[in-house]
Every structure is written in C-alpha cells, then in structure tokens.
Design a protein around this motif. Structure first.
Motif, mmCIF file in Angstrom:
data_model
loop_
_atom_site.group_PDB
_atom_site.id
_atom_site.type_symbol
_atom_site.label_atom_id
_atom_site.label_comp_id
_atom_site.label_asym_id
_atom_site.label_seq_id
_atom_site.Cartn_x
_atom_site.Cartn_y
_atom_site.Cartn_z
ATOM 1 N N ALA A 149 24.470 32.242 51.507
ATOM 2 C CA ALA A 149 23.688 32.979 50.512
ATOM 3 C C ALA A 149 24.525 34.118 49.928
ATOM 4 C CB ALA A 149 22.407 33.515 51.141
ATOM 5 N N ASN A 150 25.260 34.821 50.789
ATOM 6 C CA ASN A 150 26.134 35.902 50.307
ATOM 7 C C ASN A 150 27.255 35.355 49.435
ATOM 8 O OD1 ASN A 150 24.725 38.003 51.431
ATOM 9 N ND2 ASN A 150 25.990 38.140 53.264
ATOM 10 N N MET A 151 27.805 34.199 49.838
ATOM 11 C CA MET A 151 28.882 33.602 49.034
ATOM 12 C C MET A 151 28.336 33.164 47.679
ATOM 13 S SD MET A 151 30.834 31.360 51.868
ATOM 14 C CE MET A 151 32.550 31.330 51.476
ATOM 15 N N ASP A 152 27.135 32.605 47.670
ATOM 16 C CA ASP A 152 26.538 32.198 46.404
ATOM 17 C C ASP A 152 26.365 33.407 45.486
ATOM 18 O OD1 ASP A 152 26.440 29.572 47.107
ATOM 19 O OD2 ASP A 152 24.299 29.563 47.663
ATOM 20 N N GLN A 153 25.897 34.502 46.082
ATOM 21 C CA GLN A 153 25.724 35.715 45.277
ATOM 22 C C GLN A 153 27.073 36.233 44.790
ATOM 23 O OE1 GLN A 153 23.507 38.617 47.456
ATOM 24 N NE2 GLN A 153 21.984 38.787 45.869
ATOM 25 N N SER A 154 28.057 36.227 45.695
ATOM 26 C CA SER A 154 29.380 36.695 45.278
ATOM 27 C C SER A 154 29.973 35.793 44.220
ATOM 28 C CB SER A 154 30.364 36.695 46.385
ATOM 29 O OG SER A 154 30.389 37.030 47.483
ATOM 30 N N ASN A 155 29.800 34.478 44.399
ATOM 31 C CA ASN A 155 30.323 33.552 43.385
ATOM 32 C C ASN A 155 29.612 33.763 42.056
ATOM 33 O OD1 ASN A 155 32.232 32.372 45.011
ATOM 34 N ND2 ASN A 155 30.912 30.656 45.644
ATOM 35 N N LEU A 156 28.315 33.954 42.105
ATOM 36 C CA LEU A 156 27.556 34.203 40.877
ATOM 37 C C LEU A 156 28.053 35.483 40.199
ATOM 38 C CD1 LEU A 156 25.184 33.308 39.070
ATOM 39 C CD2 LEU A 156 23.711 34.737 40.491
ATOM 40 N N MET A 157 28.232 36.513 41.009
ATOM 41 C CA MET A 157 28.739 37.771 40.431
ATOM 42 C C MET A 157 30.156 37.578 39.881
ATOM 43 S SD MET A 157 26.423 39.961 40.461
ATOM 44 C CE MET A 157 27.263 41.459 40.101
ATOM 45 N N ARG A 158 30.971 36.831 40.592
ATOM 46 C CA ARG A 158 32.341 36.579 40.129
ATOM 47 C C ARG A 158 32.321 35.815 38.810
ATOM 48 N NH1 ARG A 158 34.868 33.741 44.500
ATOM 49 N NH2 ARG A 158 34.454 35.637 45.640
ATOM 50 N N TRP A 159 31.472 34.759 38.759
ATOM 51 C CA TRP A 159 31.390 33.981 37.526
ATOM 52 C C TRP A 159 30.862 34.834 36.374
ATOM 53 C CZ3 TRP A 159 33.744 29.634 36.487
ATOM 54 C CH2 TRP A 159 34.113 28.788 37.540
ATOM 55 N N LEU A 160 29.855 35.622 36.671
ATOM 56 C CA LEU A 160 29.338 36.499 35.624
ATOM 57 C C LEU A 160 30.398 37.499 35.168
ATOM 58 C CD1 LEU A 160 25.680 37.221 36.824
ATOM 59 C CD2 LEU A 160 26.392 35.919 34.824
ATOM 60 N N THR A 161 31.120 38.014 36.140
ATOM 61 C CA THR A 161 32.183 38.971 35.797
ATOM 62 C C THR A 161 33.261 38.291 34.964
ATOM 63 O OG1 THR A 161 31.764 40.099 37.896
ATOM 64 C CG2 THR A 161 33.805 40.638 36.768
ATOM 65 N N HIS A 162 33.714 37.130 35.405
ATOM 66 C CA HIS A 162 34.737 36.392 34.648
ATOM 67 C C HIS A 162 34.220 36.026 33.262
ATOM 68 C CE1 HIS A 162 37.849 35.798 37.749
ATOM 69 N NE2 HIS A 162 36.832 35.763 38.609
ATOM 70 N N GLY A 163 32.976 35.537 33.240
ATOM 71 C CA GLY A 163 32.400 35.181 31.932
ATOM 72 C C GLY A 163 32.286 36.400 31.030
ATOM 73 N N GLY A 164 31.875 37.527 31.599
ATOM 74 C CA GLY A 164 31.765 38.764 30.815
ATOM 75 C C GLY A 164 33.131 39.231 30.315
ATOM 76 N N LEU A 165 34.143 39.112 31.157
ATOM 77 C CA LEU A 165 35.494 39.513 30.752
ATOM 78 C C LEU A 165 36.008 38.615 29.635
ATOM 79 C CD1 LEU A 165 37.167 40.366 34.191
ATOM 80 C CD2 LEU A 165 36.538 41.952 32.367
ATOM 81 N N ILE A 166 35.745 37.318 29.780
ATOM 82 C CA ILE A 166 36.192 36.381 28.732
ATOM 83 C C ILE A 166 35.462 36.695 27.428
ATOM 84 C CG2 ILE A 166 36.126 33.972 28.019
ATOM 85 C CD1 ILE A 166 36.685 33.244 30.962
ATOM 86 N N ALA A 167 34.160 36.948 27.538
ATOM 87 C CA ALA A 167 33.401 37.278 26.319
ATOM 88 C C ALA A 167 33.906 38.579 25.708
ATOM 89 C CB ALA A 167 31.916 37.375 26.653
ATOM 90 N N LEU A 168 34.198 39.550 26.546
ATOM 91 C CA LEU A 168 34.708 40.826 26.058
ATOM 92 C C LEU A 168 36.072 40.646 25.404
ATOM 93 C CD1 LEU A 168 34.276 43.901 25.885
ATOM 94 C CD2 LEU A 168 35.435 44.065 28.083
#
Length: 191
Positions: A149-168
């Motif tokens: 569950a923690n890894m899923d949350q971390s992966n989700l946050m990582r993907w969101l962060t990466h996606g946000g950085l790419i969008a930025l």
C-alpha cells in the motif's frame, strides 16, 4: 414298640438324617462330651465349620465334625445349609481370578490412556506450533500488504510528480519557444 424306637434311632443316626448344617456364623463354642456344659470339653468349634447331625435334642445336639470328632453343642447355634463363610471361600478363587483379569484389563486401559494423552499432547504442541506459525505468517502478510500500500502510494506520488514535471517542462518550453528568435532562412536552400 421297642423296635419302632430302635428303628427311629437308627434313622436319626443314619446319613439320611445328616443334612448340611454348620455352626452359626457369629459364634465360637465348645463341643462337650455329653448333652450339658457340665461334661468335659472335647473340642472347640469355630463359626462356619460344617457339621453332621447325629442326634437332635431340645437343648443339645450331637454332631460330628469333618475331622471325625463327635460331641454335643447347643442346638440354638446350629444353622441349616452351608455357612456364608464356606460359600464365600468357595467363590473366592473365581473372584480372585476375576479381579486379576479386571486388573490386567485396567492396566491395559491405563496404558492406552497414557498413549492417547501423549498423542494428544503431541497434537496440541503441533497445533500450538501451527497456530504460532499462522500468527507469524498472518503478521508478515499484513506487513507486506502495508508495504505494498505504501509502495502504491509512493509510486502514485512519483508518477504524479514525474507527470507534473513533464507538464511543467512542456509548459515552459511552450512559453519560451515562441519567444526565441527564429533563424532566417537562406534563400539558397531548397526549401
């Protein structure tokens, strides 16, 4: 008339009259040589001893013991039939055999009980070990589920962060690119 009395006396002293009698089970008495306590004591008679009646009198009866001694005892202390003591002594070997058989059976049953108790203790130990093992595995499963569950949350946050950085980065490039000076095309180029 005299022959009648002699015939009666003969019948009374014959083995036909000698039924099973014994001395009462609750007394010990003396056998006298005559029909009174004033006569000398011939023998001691124990309770339960089998006797043969020779002459039955009102107060004293002439008896014969198993060892052949004859004498007189008080009539009230005679009982008909076999004594309880003799009957019990006759039954005693059978009862001892039954007790021995029951004791052997009891010993076998006790051995079986001990064996079953040992097996039960073994099963309890196995069950305790299995239960302990199950609790440990259940705890490990919960830990792993928490980690997933923690890894899923971390992966989700990582993907969101990466996606946000790419969008930025795309936004920045999109905003900067139109303001960059364009190169002039040469005329000699084919296109």
């Amino acid at each position: 008339m005299r022959s009648f009395f002699s015939l009666f006396a003969l019948l009374m002293s014959s083995p036909l009259y000698a039924a099973d009698y014994h001395i009462a089970d609750d007394v010990q008495l003396f056998m006298h040589s005559g029909p009174s306590y004033e006569y000398r004591i011939v023998s001691r008679v124990r309770s339960g001893d089998p006797v043969t009646l020779l002459e039955r009198g009102k107060d004293y009866t002439k008896i014969k013991l198993a060892d052949g001694k004859e004498g007189y005892v008080l009539t009230r202390y005679l009982a008909e039939g076999q004594s309880k003591l003799t009957a019990l002594q006759t039954e005693l070997p059978d009862l001892k055999q039954q007790v021995a058989s029951l004791s052997e059976d009891l010993a076998k049953r006790n051995d079986q009980i001990a064996q079953l108790e040992t097996e039960l203790a073994s099963y309890r130990d196995e069950a305790t070990d299995s239960t302990t093992e199950l609790v440990i595995k259940d705890k490990r499963i919960r830990e792993l589920e928490f980690q997933v569950a923690n890894m899923d949350q971390s992966n989700l946050m990582r993907w969101l962060t990466h996606g946000g950085l790419i969008a930025l980065a795309g936004l920045v490039v999109g905003l900067i690119l139109p303001h960059l000076p364009r190169r002039k095309k040469r005329q000699d180029e084919w296109f």
